[in-house]
Design an enzyme around this catalytic site. Structure first.
Site, PDB file in Angstrom:
ATOM      1  CE  LYS A   1       0.741  -0.653  -0.238  1.00 42.22           C
ATOM      2  NZ  LYS A   1      -0.485  -0.085  -0.930  1.00 42.22           N
TER       3      LYS A   1
ATOM      4  CE1 TYR B   1       2.657  -3.129  -2.307  1.00 44.41           C
ATOM      5  CE2 TYR B   1       2.804  -4.533  -0.750  1.00 44.41           C
ATOM      6  CZ  TYR B   1       2.066  -3.925  -1.381  1.00 44.41           C
ATOM      7  OH  TYR B   1       0.925  -4.148  -1.407  1.00 44.41           O
TER       8      TYR B   1
ATOM      9  CB  SER C   1      -0.197  -4.045   2.120  1.00 44.99           C
ATOM     10  OG  SER C   1       0.189  -5.596   1.938  1.00 44.99           O
TER      11      SER C   1
END
Length: 245
Positions: A153, A149, A136
């Site tokens: 990533k 998160y 991401s």
């Protein structure tokens, strides 16, 4: 003037050749005789990737946590004349992943490593293969409030480099896709709030939200022979969002 015109014509033909190659127009079915397993592929970016790989000639296996989602995706893609089957895979269930994953880091990093480990023997039997990990833009440009998160990533960028090094002698390439703000149900918390959407666009060079199809073509390219000399790399599809660690 005649010489200049000739050079311009040659440049035009060369440019058309490059454009056709990059769009997949130059060769039909670049992924013919390939099998593609696409996880989390019944919606959003994953579904767009599954569709594009199948359109480019691969037999695609879609997967999701819920049988009804798998059935719907398979029916849709088969209805388009594509070679697709499906399977249920819940990375949070021990019987599906061999171990229970309970945190974001487990799901995004450990499950990716375990899935790669599971498919490598089959790739070796076929003489090699290509793995594309989906990270991401959050790996480079952290999204406020999504700390775990973002970290998970970023870890995938390192995992890509490491796996590429480990698997190169087995004729397996490993690359990574890092999508920016793409209009999916998963990212709707970022674009449904118009004020938040506009603030995100301010950091982009291309002032709009991306589409899943704009990620799918990159994945198809990375899986094809056109990318046979590319491994260990991350391609950012983020509209010019800052992407340097």
């Amino acid at each position: 003037m005649r010489r200049a015109g000739l050079l311009l014509a040659l440049s035009g033909r060369a440019w058309r050749s490059v454009r056709m190659a990059s769009s997949g127009m130059a060769r039909r079915d670049p992924l013919a005789n390939k099998v593609a397993l696409v996880t989390a592929s019944t919606d959003g970016i994953g579904f767009a990737i599954a569709r594009r790989l199948a359109q480019d000639g691969a037999h695609v296996v879609v997967s999701s946590r819920k049988q009804q989602n798998v059935d719907r995706a398979v029916a849709t893609l088969q209805g388009e004349g594509l070679s697709v089957t499906g399977t249920v895979c819940h990375v949070g269930k021990a019987e599906d992943r061999e171990r229970l994953v309970v945190t974001i880091l487990d799901i995004n990093v450990k499950a990716t490593a375990l899935m790669t480990k599971a498919v490598v023997p089959e790739m070796e039997k076929r003489g090699g293969g290509s793995v594309v990990i989906v990270a991401s833009i959050g790996a480079y440009f952290p999204v406020p409030g999504l700390g775990p998160y973002n970290v998970s990533k970023t870890a995938l960028l390192g995992l890509t480099k490491n796996l590429a090094r480990e698997l190169d002698q087995r004729n397996i390439r490993v690359n990574c896709l890092a999508p920016g703000l793409i209009k999916t149900s998963f990212s709707q918390v970022l674009w449904k709030d118009k004020e938040r959407e506009e603030s995100i666009k301010e950091i982009m060079q291309i002032k709009r939200i991306g589409k899943p199809d704009e990620c799918a073509g990159i994945v198809s390219f990375l899986c094809s022979e056109d990318a046979s000399y590319i491994t260990g790399e991350t391609v950012v599809v983020g509209g010019g969002t800052p992407s340097r660690l």
